[in-house]
Scaffold this active site. Structure first.
Site, short mmCIF file in Angstrom:
data_model
loop_
_atom_site.label_atom_id
_atom_site.label_comp_id
_atom_site.label_asym_id
_atom_site.label_seq_id
_atom_site.Cartn_x
_atom_site.Cartn_y
_atom_site.Cartn_z
CB VAL A 14 -13.45 55.58 -6.30
CG1 VAL A 14 -13.57 54.29 -7.10
CG2 VAL A 14 -12.25 55.52 -5.39
CB VAL A 132 -7.56 44.35 -1.71
CG1 VAL A 132 -6.14 44.07 -1.25
CG2 VAL A 132 -8.55 43.97 -0.63
CB ILE A 136 -2.95 45.85 -7.71
CG1 ILE A 136 -2.06 47.06 -7.44
CG2 ILE A 136 -2.13 44.61 -7.95
CD1 ILE A 136 -1.20 46.91 -6.19
CD GLU A 190 -7.97 60.79 3.36
OE1 GLU A 190 -8.84 61.45 3.93
OE2 GLU A 190 -8.18 60.06 2.38
CE LYS A 205 -6.72 49.33 1.09
NZ LYS A 205 -5.68 50.35 0.88
N GLY A 302 -6.00 56.31 -6.14
CA GLY A 302 -6.09 57.30 -7.21
C GLY A 302 -7.35 57.07 -8.00
N1 LIG Z 1 -9.54 57.09 -3.19
C1 LIG Z 1 -8.94 55.98 -3.57
O1 LIG Z 1 -7.91 56.03 -4.26
C2 LIG Z 1 -9.50 54.63 -3.21
C3 LIG Z 1 -8.79 53.46 -3.55
C4 LIG Z 1 -9.36 52.21 -3.29
C5 LIG Z 1 -10.59 52.15 -2.67
N2 LIG Z 1 -11.24 53.30 -2.31
C6 LIG Z 1 -12.54 53.18 -1.68
O2 LIG Z 1 -13.51 53.75 -2.55
C7 LIG Z 1 -14.57 54.33 -1.79
C8 LIG Z 1 -14.75 55.77 -2.19
O3 LIG Z 1 -13.56 56.47 -1.90
P1 LIG Z 1 -13.35 57.95 -2.46
O4 LIG Z 1 -11.91 58.25 -2.27
O5 LIG Z 1 -13.94 58.09 -3.81
O6 LIG Z 1 -14.20 58.79 -1.40
P2 LIG Z 1 -14.73 60.28 -1.57
O7 LIG Z 1 -13.90 61.03 -2.54
O8 LIG Z 1 -14.94 60.81 -0.21
O9 LIG Z 1 -16.16 60.06 -2.28
C9 LIG Z 1 -17.27 59.54 -1.61
C10 LIG Z 1 -18.53 59.94 -2.35
O10 LIG Z 1 -19.66 59.36 -1.71
C11 LIG Z 1 -20.56 60.38 -1.30
N3 LIG Z 1 -21.19 59.99 -0.05
C12 LIG Z 1 -20.56 59.56 1.09
N4 LIG Z 1 -21.47 59.26 2.04
C13 LIG Z 1 -22.68 59.51 1.49
C14 LIG Z 1 -24.02 59.39 1.97
N5 LIG Z 1 -24.27 58.98 3.20
N6 LIG Z 1 -25.02 59.72 1.13
C15 LIG Z 1 -24.76 60.15 -0.12
N7 LIG Z 1 -23.52 60.29 -0.63
C16 LIG Z 1 -22.50 59.96 0.16
C17 LIG Z 1 -19.72 61.64 -1.17
O11 LIG Z 1 -20.52 62.76 -1.26
P3 LIG Z 1 -19.96 64.25 -1.00
O12 LIG Z 1 -18.96 64.50 -2.09
O13 LIG Z 1 -21.15 65.09 -1.10
O14 LIG Z 1 -19.33 64.23 0.36
C18 LIG Z 1 -18.78 61.44 -2.35
O15 LIG Z 1 -19.42 61.79 -3.56
C19 LIG Z 1 -14.19 54.12 -0.32
O16 LIG Z 1 -14.79 52.96 0.15
C20 LIG Z 1 -12.68 53.95 -0.38
O17 LIG Z 1 -12.18 53.19 0.71
C21 LIG Z 1 -10.72 54.52 -2.56
#
Ligand SMILES: NC(=O)c1ccc[n+]([C@@H]2O[C@H](COP(=O)([O-])OP(=O)(O)OC[C@H]3O[C@@H](n4cnc5c(N)ncnc54)[C@H](OP(=O)(O)O)[C@@H]3O)[C@@H](O)[C@H]2O)c1
Length: 431
Positions: A14, A132, A136, A190, A205, A302
């Site tokens: 994200v 959420v 959307i 995943e 959510k 995404g």
């Molecule tokens: N993916 C989606 O489509 C989506 C949709 C809606 C909402 N979300 C929400 O958006 C948020 C991020 O999701 P994501 O998919 O982007 O996750 P992600 O790809 O795992 O990215 C998380 C990022 O945060 C960093 N991080 C995590 N814990 C950390 C810490 N303690 N200290 C420093 N950096 C830290 C990670 O670092 P590293 O890369 O070094 O591990 C990574 O850069 C979540 O809350 C998720 O529920 C995601």
């Protein structure tokens, strides 16, 4: 033109999507909002790892407080995920007078009210459109222009992974395990899919939606939650015969007795607009007392769809800063203390059981339902599929009944020995 500096905590899916969405649209944002947005600093604990976007190395820091305490940064985007340390960083950012935008449903479902109060005390905004339904625009829609409505009911298909799996099971008659493997290969699930398939992500959510729509604080752990791991191909095909589709639904409804809520595989009538929501798509369906029925549909995940929702919140805040407008409140406050929380409540249910193949058994089972005052809407008996035909599948759909009453009745049917197993029980959405 005023430059507004943004700090970002995290540069994963994200975070990269947000960064890219800003790169793609910065000229249009400057034209429409009249501000230049600059992502000035990014928390990156592994600066040597290649990311999905090219970021000048000097923007990276491994210290979150270099961002939170930077006097030039006005908006902080939290896209790390997880309840902690994300909640602490957001709380500290709000205390430091920064506006916070987050996509983090897990942190909001548990700490949303605390963060909302901090935002209000510090006269800054907490925005969470992406938390959420990803891309959307549901949160800002129900929290803002439609605030003139009292909501009666919400149904959400809030998790793309489970919707993809159930869609493929329905279309191809495939088994759960095979579809899960395929979904993992295609990147829709995943490696550890438990948060999705056990329904916990949907519960997070739904907890946020309940907060917004009904003013109640229901922790995700207090929402009765059943995932899709026990949904079988046979139930999907019986449901189809009865005129339903099975979807993982986060549901909440105001009833005369209080607020009911659950996350569970649910039979939706084929004519219900949510029944047509397929594959990785998400949708939220609400009934308001003024607007009537509304449905929001789109990609629930995404990098770019979610990043665009994050960026939308950032632009709204930047607009308010630039125009010195009052900061609006996104109510994650639990204002309705009079509305009792009653969990699953009552509903129609679909049941499949395996019964002994003897004359009169169906009558015995029907009379146990009657004893518990449970009316049956549909009954189907199928020829047994074992060679010796010692057992047969029986399928029932009952009229509205409280889940505890139904459970007691099914337990009695099992104890009586007429059914050797109760194989499936699923909520049926009436309309
Ligand atoms: N993916 C989606 O489509 C989506 C949709 C809606 C909402 N979300 C929400 O958006 C948020 C991020 O999701 P994501 O998919 O982007 O996750 P992600 O790809 O795992 O990215 C998380 C990022 O945060 C960093 N991080 C995590 N814990 C950390 C810490 N303690 N200290 C420093 N950096 C830290 C990670 O670092 P590293 O890369 O070094 O591990 C990574 O850069 C979540 O809350 C998720 O529920 C995601």
């Amino acid at each position: 033109m005023k430059t507004i500096k943004v700090g970002m905590l995290g540069i994963g899916n994200v975070g990269s999507g947000t960064y890219l969405a800003l790169e793609m649209n910065s000229a249009a944002i400057e034209k429409s909002a009249g501000v230049h947005l600059e992502i000035a600093k990014i928390l990156n604990r592994r600066p040597d790892v290649k990311r999905a976007v090219e970021v000048p190395r000097e923007k990276y820091t491994s210290d979150p407080y270099e961002i939170i305490n930077d006097p030039e940064i006005e908006i902080i985007v939290e896209v790390m995920g997880g309840i902690e340390p994300a909640s602490t960083y957001m709380a500290d950012a709000l205390r430091a007078g920064k506006h916070v935008v987050t996509a983090n449903k897990a942190a909001l479902a548990v700490n949303g009210e605390m963060l909302q109060k901090l935002a209000m005390e510090n006269h800054v905004m907490l925005r969470f459109e992406a938390s959420v339904g990803g891309g959307i625009p549901i949160i800002n829609a129900v929290a803002d222009p439609l605030v003139s409505n009292q909501y009666d009911e919400v149904l959400g298909i809030l998790n793309g992974t489970t919707n993809y799996i159930l869609t493929k099971m329905t279309e191809n008659g495939a088994d759960y395990d095979d579809v899960l493997k395929d979904a993992q290969k295609k990147g829709f699930a995943e490696a550890d899919p438990s948060g999705d398939v056990e329904g916990y992500d949907t519960a997070n959510k739904l907890s946020i939606l309940i907060s917004l729509l009904f003013g109640k604080g229901i922790l995700p752990g207090d929402i009765p939650t059943t995932g899709i791991t026990s949904v079988s191909g046979i139930d999907i095909s019986y449901a189809t015969e009865f005129g339903y589709k099975i979807k993982l639904i986060g549901h909440a409804k105001k009833t005369p007795d209080g607020l009911t809520y659950s996350v569970e595989p649910t039979l939706l009538p084929l004519a219900h607009p949510m029944a047509a929501v397929s594959n990785e798509f998400n949708a939220v369906f609400v009934r308001g007392n003024a607007v009537d029925e509304l449905m929001f549909y789109g990609k629930g995940a995404g990098p770019l769809p979610t990043g665009s929702a994050v960026l939308g919140d950032v632009i709204d805040i930047a607009n308010c800063i630039a125009k010195k407008a009052a900061f609006d409140i996104q109510p994650l406050l639990h204002y309705d203390s009079k509305l009792p929380s009653i969990g699953e409540g009552s509903s129609q249910y679909y049941m499949r059981m395996t019964a002994i193949d003897q004359p009169g058994i169906l009558g015995h089972i029907a009379s146990t339902f009657a004893k518990h005052d449970i009316g049956l809407q549909s009954v189907m008996q199928r020829a047994g599929d074992n060679d010796r035909k010692t057992s047969v599948p029986l399928i029932f759909i009952c009229y509205n009944v409280e889940r505890q009453v139904l459970n007691a009745c099914l337990e009695e049917i099992r104890e009586e020995g007429y059914a050797t197993s109760i194989d499936a029980v699923m909520r049926v959405q009436d309309r």
